[in-house]
Design an enzyme around this catalytic site. Structure first.
Site, PDB file in Angstrom:
ATOM      1  N   LYS A 106       6.020  -0.566  -4.310  1.00 18.70           N
ATOM      2  CA  LYS A 106       7.021   0.551  -3.681  1.00 18.70           C
ATOM      3  C   LYS A 106       6.849   0.580  -2.188  1.00 18.70           C
ATOM      4  O   LYS A 106       7.683   1.290  -1.618  1.00 18.70           O
ATOM      5  CB  LYS A 106       6.729   1.775  -4.399  1.00 18.70           C
ATOM      6  CG  LYS A 106       5.202   2.128  -4.616  1.00 18.70           C
ATOM      7  CD  LYS A 106       5.260   3.422  -5.759  1.00 18.70           C
ATOM      8  CE  LYS A 106       3.759   3.473  -6.192  1.00 18.70           C
ATOM      9  NZ  LYS A 106       3.411   3.643  -7.310  1.00 18.70           N
ATOM     10  N   LYS A 136      -5.084  -1.709   2.087  1.00 19.00           N
ATOM     11  CA  LYS A 136      -4.343  -0.469   2.408  1.00 19.00           C
ATOM     12  C   LYS A 136      -4.888   0.241   3.931  1.00 19.00           C
ATOM     13  O   LYS A 136      -3.957   0.665   4.285  1.00 19.00           O
ATOM     14  CB  LYS A 136      -4.429   0.499   1.310  1.00 19.00           C
ATOM     15  CG  LYS A 136      -3.684   0.406   0.236  1.00 19.00           C
ATOM     16  CD  LYS A 136      -3.438   1.679  -0.588  1.00 19.00           C
ATOM     17  CE  LYS A 136      -2.534   1.555  -1.754  1.00 19.00           C
ATOM     18  NZ  LYS A 136      -2.309   2.552  -2.756  1.00 19.00           N
ATOM     19  N   LYS A 182       2.559  -8.849  -4.023  1.00 20.12           N
ATOM     20  CA  LYS A 182       3.147  -8.267  -5.205  1.00 20.12           C
ATOM     21  C   LYS A 182       4.454  -7.305  -5.032  1.00 20.12           C
ATOM     22  O   LYS A 182       4.422  -6.950  -3.734  1.00 20.12           O
ATOM     23  CB  LYS A 182       1.899  -7.399  -6.037  1.00 20.12           C
ATOM     24  CG  LYS A 182       1.492  -6.276  -5.155  1.00 20.12           C
ATOM     25  CD  LYS A 182       0.569  -5.434  -6.179  1.00 20.12           C
ATOM     26  CE  LYS A 182       0.259  -4.078  -5.297  1.00 20.12           C
ATOM     27  NZ  LYS A 182      -0.318  -3.287  -5.844  1.00 20.12           N
TER      28      LYS A 182
HETATM   29  P1  TYM Z   1      -0.007   2.150  -9.048  1.00 20.90           P
HETATM   30  O1  TYM Z   1       0.800   3.624  -8.761  1.00 20.90           O
HETATM   31  O2  TYM Z   1       0.024   1.519  -7.677  1.00 20.90           O
HETATM   32  O3  TYM Z   1       0.610   1.533  -9.993  1.00 20.90           O
HETATM   33  C1  TYM Z   1       1.057   1.966 -11.317  1.00 20.90           C
HETATM   34  C2  TYM Z   1       0.805   0.900 -12.367  1.00 20.90           C
HETATM   35  O4  TYM Z   1       1.912   0.056 -12.232  1.00 20.90           O
HETATM   36  C3  TYM Z   1       0.995  -1.505 -12.134  1.00 20.90           C
HETATM   37  N1  TYM Z   1       1.699  -2.316 -11.032  1.00 20.90           N
HETATM   38  C4  TYM Z   1       2.129  -3.516 -11.249  1.00 20.90           C
HETATM   39  N2  TYM Z   1       1.946  -4.322 -12.516  1.00 20.90           N
HETATM   40  C5  TYM Z   1       2.487  -5.525 -12.444  1.00 20.90           C
HETATM   41  N3  TYM Z   1       3.167  -6.063 -11.368  1.00 20.90           N
HETATM   42  C6  TYM Z   1       3.272  -5.313 -10.188  1.00 20.90           C
HETATM   43  N4  TYM Z   1       3.864  -5.819  -8.916  1.00 20.90           N
HETATM   44  C7  TYM Z   1       2.854  -4.099 -10.256  1.00 20.90           C
HETATM   45  N5  TYM Z   1       2.672  -3.081  -9.245  1.00 20.90           N
HETATM   46  C8  TYM Z   1       2.074  -1.870  -9.807  1.00 20.90           C
HETATM   47  C9  TYM Z   1      -0.276  -1.113 -11.724  1.00 20.90           C
HETATM   48  O5  TYM Z   1      -1.303  -2.011 -11.999  1.00 20.90           O
HETATM   49  C10 TYM Z   1      -0.410   0.262 -12.334  1.00 20.90           C
HETATM   50  O6  TYM Z   1      -0.849   0.156 -13.746  1.00 20.90           O
HETATM   51  N6  TYM Z   1      -4.730   3.613  -9.059  1.00 20.90           N
HETATM   52  C11 TYM Z   1      -3.582   3.354  -9.843  1.00 20.90           C
HETATM   53  C12 TYM Z   1      -3.047   4.937 -10.327  1.00 20.90           C
HETATM   54  C13 TYM Z   1      -4.338   5.386 -10.971  1.00 20.90           C
HETATM   55  C14 TYM Z   1      -5.010   4.824 -12.337  1.00 20.90           C
HETATM   56  C15 TYM Z   1      -5.667   5.913 -12.798  1.00 20.90           C
HETATM   57  C16 TYM Z   1      -4.490   3.951 -13.323  1.00 20.90           C
HETATM   58  C17 TYM Z   1      -4.921   6.649 -10.746  1.00 20.90           C
HETATM   59  N7  TYM Z   1      -6.045   6.900 -11.684  1.00 20.90           N
HETATM   60  C18 TYM Z   1      -6.618   5.897 -13.920  1.00 20.90           C
HETATM   61  C19 TYM Z   1      -5.071   4.091 -14.432  1.00 20.90           C
HETATM   62  C20 TYM Z   1      -6.151   4.928 -14.744  1.00 20.90           C
HETATM   63  C21 TYM Z   1      -2.414   2.782  -8.821  1.00 20.90           C
HETATM   64  O7  TYM Z   1      -2.417   3.091  -7.660  1.00 20.90           O
HETATM   65  O8  TYM Z   1      -1.456   2.455  -9.546  1.00 20.90           O
END
Ligand code: TYM
Length: 342
Positions: free
Chosen positions: A208, A117, A205
């Protein structure tokens, strides 16, 4: 090792930094829906994480409501699961500071998501982007969550959460205090959906932040848009193989079959025994029908819910009050353990 004896509790969050897409749905949200009937579940909107990169304030508010609406539209029931914005429960930020003093710089230096990032200009990245995984550990452990449903890209952050929990327990001689949280990465159907890739590049991947609109299927997309994006998705000139091994080295084909597997519940082997020998002219329309069937109704419900922001805000405030009861108690215990005056 933690000898934690507390109840099983599920927690996960999604950053409020953009529109929900098929990767979020398959990798996370649909697991949230399935788990709510079995466990005590907490799902939050990670707005503190979102501001580690610049967010326009009004857009941030809209995105927060958008994700809440996506949760509800996909089938999360706020009477069963607790849904709330991270910033409304102070204990997350409070515990994160204490964890900043437990985590080691060397652990954070190894986080690949920061490197991805921050890119080449890491000096100009926010400090928050660097300590992001520490806040994530606090999100999880402030509820003493034992299970965390996420996509594969979060695996390293979950390992860090376990390291922080273990070091806290060890340093303060409280071996049973925090659980070592387990990631739930695989879908209900084996590996399908742990990682959904861009429709335009099978090595990236689905994300967004992808500049190409067509790389991503959004939960908001209507049936025509979904069908058009699948038709335009990158594939290759070969027919589909009849065995999973034949997908090796064909990232785009593997991704399209993976999406079909994740949404249909069929195994890759079953899908290939049905479509092996057929080209994408046959497979893509079948995939489009399936994605439209599963996703378009969520989009319709999402739009309906977004039209009533006051209703969403009310639900989120109630959720935050409920979550704070558990989170505040953990912070109180932690302060006592650390040696603060309580
Ligand atoms: P974030 O917002 O990037 O993504 C949210 C969830 O979606 C999953 N995901 C995917 N799974 C499969 N294929 C993809 N292309 C894909 N893109 C996103 C992510 O693995 C995630 O589960 N750091 C985390 C948010 C967070 C969090 C937490 C999660 C903050 N605190 C505590 C669990 C527990 C994040 O950026 O997810």
């Amino acid at each position: 090792m933690s000898g934690y004896q507390g109840p099983m509790r599920v927690l996960s969050g999604i950053q409020t930094s953009g529109e929900m897409h098929l990767g979020n749905y398959i990798g996370a949200i649909r697991k949230f829906v399935a788990l709510q009937h079995e466990y005590d579940c907490h799902y939050f909107l990670a707005d503190l994480h979102a501001i580690t990169v610049w967010q326009e304030p009004e857009q941030l508010r809209r995105q927060t409501r958008h994700i809440a609406a996506s949760f509800l539209a996909a089938g999360i029931d706020p009477k069963i699961a607790t849904i709330f914005p991270q910033s409304k429960v102070r204990a997350h930020a409070e515990l994160a500071w204490i964890f900043n003093c437990v985590a080691r710089l060397g652990w954070l230096d190894r986080m690949t998501q920061f490197k991805d990032k921050a890119g080449k200009n890491a000096e100009r990245a926010s400090v928050g982007l660097y300590t992001y995984p520490v806040l994530q550990a606090a999100d999880i452990l402030v509820y003493k969550a034992t299970h965390v449903p996420v996509g594969e890209d979060q695996k390293q952050h979950l390992e860090l959460s376990r390291d922080i929990a273990g070091k806290f327990n060890h340093d303060f001689k409280q071996p049973d205090f925090f659980p070592l949280p387990e990631p739930l990465i695989k879908g209900q159907f084996g590996d399908a959906g742990a990682r959904i890739m861009s429709l335009k590049d099978g090595s990236k991947k689905m994300s967004k932040s992808d500049p190409s609109e067509n790389a991503c299927i959004f939960l908001r997309d209507d049936a025509d848009t979904i069908a058009r994006k699948i038709k335009k998705a990158k594939s290759d000139a070969d027919v589909l193989p009849s065995e999973p091994a034949g997908l090796e080295g064909r990232a785009e084909a593997a991704n399209l079959v993976g999406i079909y597997a994740a949404l249909s519940g069929k195994t890759t082997a079953d899908i290939l025994s049905e479509y092996g020998g057929q080209g994408f002219g046959v497979f893509k329309p079948a995939l489009a029908d399936l994605v439209v069937e599963k996703i378009a109704p969520i989009g319709d419900e999402l739009r309906r819910l977004e039209a009533d922001p006051a209703h969403l805000d009310g639900l989120l405030t109630a959720g935050a009050e409920k979550a704070a009861v558990i989170a505040d108690e953990t912070v109180k215990e932690v302060k006592e353990i650390v040696g603060f005056l309580v």
